[in-house]
Design an enzyme around this catalytic site. Sequence first.
Site, PDB file in Angstrom:
ATOM      1  N   ALA A  76       0.849  -1.191   0.000  1.00 58.63           N
ATOM      2  CA  ALA A  76       0.000   0.000   0.000  1.00 58.63           C
ATOM      3  C   ALA A  76       0.885   1.242   0.000  1.00 58.63           C
ATOM      4  O   ALA A  76       1.947   1.257   0.613  1.00 58.63           O
ATOM      5  CB  ALA A  76      -0.924   0.019   1.216  1.00 58.63           C
ATOM      6  N   VAL A  77       0.405   2.257  -0.695  1.00 59.09           N
ATOM      7  CA  VAL A  77       1.129   3.531  -0.786  1.00 59.09           C
ATOM      8  C   VAL A  77       0.190   4.638  -0.331  1.00 59.09           C
ATOM      9  O   VAL A  77      -0.983   4.665  -0.710  1.00 59.09           O
ATOM     10  CB  VAL A  77       1.630   3.780  -2.226  1.00 59.09           C
ATOM     11  CG1 VAL A  77       2.279   5.149  -2.357  1.00 59.09           C
ATOM     12  CG2 VAL A  77       2.597   2.676  -2.647  1.00 59.09           C
ATOM     13  N   TYR A  98       2.054  -5.246 -11.314  1.00 61.27           N
ATOM     14  CA  TYR A  98       2.520  -6.629 -11.243  1.00 61.27           C
ATOM     15  C   TYR A  98       2.910  -7.159 -12.616  1.00 61.27           C
ATOM     16  O   TYR A  98       3.895  -7.892 -12.748  1.00 61.27           O
ATOM     17  CB  TYR A  98       1.464  -7.512 -10.583  1.00 61.27           C
ATOM     18  CG  TYR A  98       1.104  -7.069  -9.183  1.00 61.27           C
ATOM     19  CD1 TYR A  98       2.064  -6.563  -8.307  1.00 61.27           C
ATOM     20  CD2 TYR A  98      -0.202  -7.148  -8.727  1.00 61.27           C
ATOM     21  CE1 TYR A  98       1.733  -6.143  -7.027  1.00 61.27           C
ATOM     22  CE2 TYR A  98      -0.544  -6.736  -7.436  1.00 61.27           C
ATOM     23  CZ  TYR A  98       0.430  -6.231  -6.603  1.00 61.27           C
ATOM     24  OH  TYR A  98       0.099  -5.823  -5.336  1.00 61.27           O
ATOM     25  N   ASN A 119      -8.637  -4.051  -9.632  1.00 60.39           N
ATOM     26  CA  ASN A 119      -7.553  -3.159  -9.216  1.00 60.39           C
ATOM     27  C   ASN A 119      -6.566  -3.013 -10.377  1.00 60.39           C
ATOM     28  O   ASN A 119      -5.504  -3.640 -10.400  1.00 60.39           O
ATOM     29  CB  ASN A 119      -6.871  -3.698  -7.955  1.00 60.39           C
ATOM     30  CG  ASN A 119      -5.899  -2.720  -7.362  1.00 60.39           C
ATOM     31  OD1 ASN A 119      -5.450  -1.782  -8.013  1.00 60.39           O
ATOM     32  ND2 ASN A 119      -5.532  -2.934  -6.115  1.00 60.39           N
ATOM     33  N   GLU A 138      -2.089 -12.180  -4.607  1.00 56.07           N
ATOM     34  CA  GLU A 138      -3.490 -12.092  -4.999  1.00 56.07           C
ATOM     35  C   GLU A 138      -3.817 -10.622  -5.158  1.00 56.07           C
ATOM     36  O   GLU A 138      -3.328  -9.795  -4.391  1.00 56.07           O
ATOM     37  CB  GLU A 138      -4.411 -12.654  -3.912  1.00 56.07           C
ATOM     38  CG  GLU A 138      -4.212 -14.098  -3.605  1.00 56.07           C
ATOM     39  CD  GLU A 138      -4.865 -14.485  -2.287  1.00 56.07           C
ATOM     40  OE1 GLU A 138      -5.296 -13.601  -1.523  1.00 56.07           O
ATOM     41  OE2 GLU A 138      -4.922 -15.682  -2.024  1.00 56.07           O
TER      42      GLU A 138
END
Length: 158
Positions: A80-81, A125, A118, A113
């Site tokens: 998370a950012v 990824y 998203n 996952e």
Amino acid sequence: MNFWLSPGTLHIEPAQGSDAETIARLHAEGFYRGWTREEFAAYVAGKDTPIYVACDSRRRIAGFAMLRHLGDEVELISIAVDRKWRNKGVGAQLMRALFEAVRMSPAKRMLLEVAADNLSALKLYGKFGFAKVGERKGYYPRPDGTPATAIVMARDIG
């Protein structure tokens, strides 16, 4: 272990117990069911669940990534950012740091996952060579009660 980033003079280092509250806040901002400070404190203390933080020279955390070592595999549990740091390369730098961190481990493959909707995470990824290996329908709960599909992705470490 420090990995210096640009832009913004951030660096990546292992999380400390005192980071658990900030990590929990960032996780809650990015995910419907955020984990608690206590859960992250336990993960930081665990040897099989390293967490890395991207932070500035005053240790203000811009993002984090968490792994779980599973023998010859390693799983990216969460990344998370902070909103104000998004779209500035922090996620990509965290990914590079993760691969550097596991390079000397027995892990031969990294799994993760991601919610099928998203798109920014799927793009990130894909840039790092992850490919879809499966999916889990109805895996992620959503605030509106409609569950989202999880895409399972993997790539070799080498």
